[in-house]
Design an enzyme around this catalytic site. Structure first.
Site, PDB file in Angstrom:
ATOM      1  N   CYS A   9       0.836  -1.216   0.000  1.00 33.02           N
ATOM      2  CA  CYS A   9       0.000   0.000   0.000  1.00 33.02           C
ATOM      3  C   CYS A   9       0.863   1.256   0.000  1.00 33.02           C
ATOM      4  O   CYS A   9       2.018   1.245   0.424  1.00 33.02           O
ATOM      5  CB  CYS A   9      -0.918  -0.021   1.224  1.00 33.02           C
ATOM      6  SG  CYS A   9      -2.298   1.148   1.099  1.00 33.02           S
ATOM      7  N   ASP A 132      -6.138  -3.936  11.367  1.00 34.33           N
ATOM      8  CA  ASP A 132      -4.964  -3.077  11.493  1.00 34.33           C
ATOM      9  C   ASP A 132      -4.800  -2.671  12.955  1.00 34.33           C
ATOM     10  O   ASP A 132      -5.723  -2.794  13.763  1.00 34.33           O
ATOM     11  CB  ASP A 132      -5.163  -1.836  10.613  1.00 34.33           C
ATOM     12  CG  ASP A 132      -3.879  -1.078  10.342  1.00 34.33           C
ATOM     13  OD1 ASP A 132      -2.804  -1.503  10.820  1.00 34.33           O
ATOM     14  OD2 ASP A 132      -3.947  -0.048   9.635  1.00 34.33           O
TER      15      ASP A 132
END
Length: 215
Positions: A9, A132
């Site tokens: 990412c 996360d």
């Protein structure tokens, strides 16, 4: 165990796309959040997306984006998935999924066992989940902070209703342990393959994907 799928990412340069593709990543992520050092403009993201090889899933990370922002994003950038990384409610996730006709990945911050109930809640409306590390109170960034959470929280239940991805502080050195502890089949990272904030290192990308696959 099937092959681990990796998402890189926060990409912002053509060479990042090339490195991710050559390494065998399954997803590439573009960040649309001005406070992030990985933020890209719509024009830059559109150019990068057009250079992304077929078969590599293109994901847009947004944070509490409104319809006007998502309208502009989806009209300009050819995408395969939207990642909602803010405080979006289940109702908002369902609304975005219906409005744009794209799969939606919802990020869920984890700090303690009290956060796990949200996984089942969002499983009802999202196509995928990203687990996360919960950002510290008052943090500028909702993710990409390079911090892990207690992976043992996930160890007793390795199956959820939706495909899920582990994120938060993953590196070449700890990804094997993370996979073995949680049983995840997908991993996501950003800062763990950077030589400086927002600057990806192709050698680190290749080494990380190899380490994840080997685990």
């Amino acid at each position: 165990m099937s092959r681990i799928r990796t998402k890189i990412c926060g990409l912002s340069r053509p060479q990042d796309i090339t490195a991710a593709a050559e390494a065998g990543a399954a997803y590439v992520g573009f960040v649309f959040f001005p406070k992030s050092p990985r933020n890209v403009t719509l024009d830059r993201a559109a150019a990068l997306a057009c250079e992304t090889p077929a078969g590599l899933c293109k994901v847009a990370l947004t944070v509490n984006a409104n319809d006007a922002e998502l309208d502009a994003l989806t009209a300009k950038v050819p995408l395969d998935m939207l990642q909602l990384h803010g405080a979006e409610t289940p109702e908002r996730v369902a609304e975005v999924r219906t409005r744009y006709g794209l799969p939606v990945m919802k990020a869920i911050g984890i700090a303690g066992s009290e956060d796990l109930a949200r996984i089942d809640l969002y499983s009802q409306v999202a196509d995928q989940l990203l687990l996360d590390t919960k950002a510290p109170k008052g943090a500028d960034l909702p993710g990409g902070n390079g911090q892990t959470f207690d992976w043992s929280l996930l160890a007793t239940r390795k199956y959820w209703q939706r495909p899920w991805m582990l994120a938060g502080g993953l590196t070449l050195d700890n990804v094997g342990q993370a996979i073995r502890t949680t049983g995840t089949q997908q991993v996501d990272l950003s800062s763990g393959v950077e030589s400086a904030p927002g600057v990806k290192d192709p050698d680190l990308i290749r080494a990380f994907v190899a380490a994840a696959s080997a685990a």
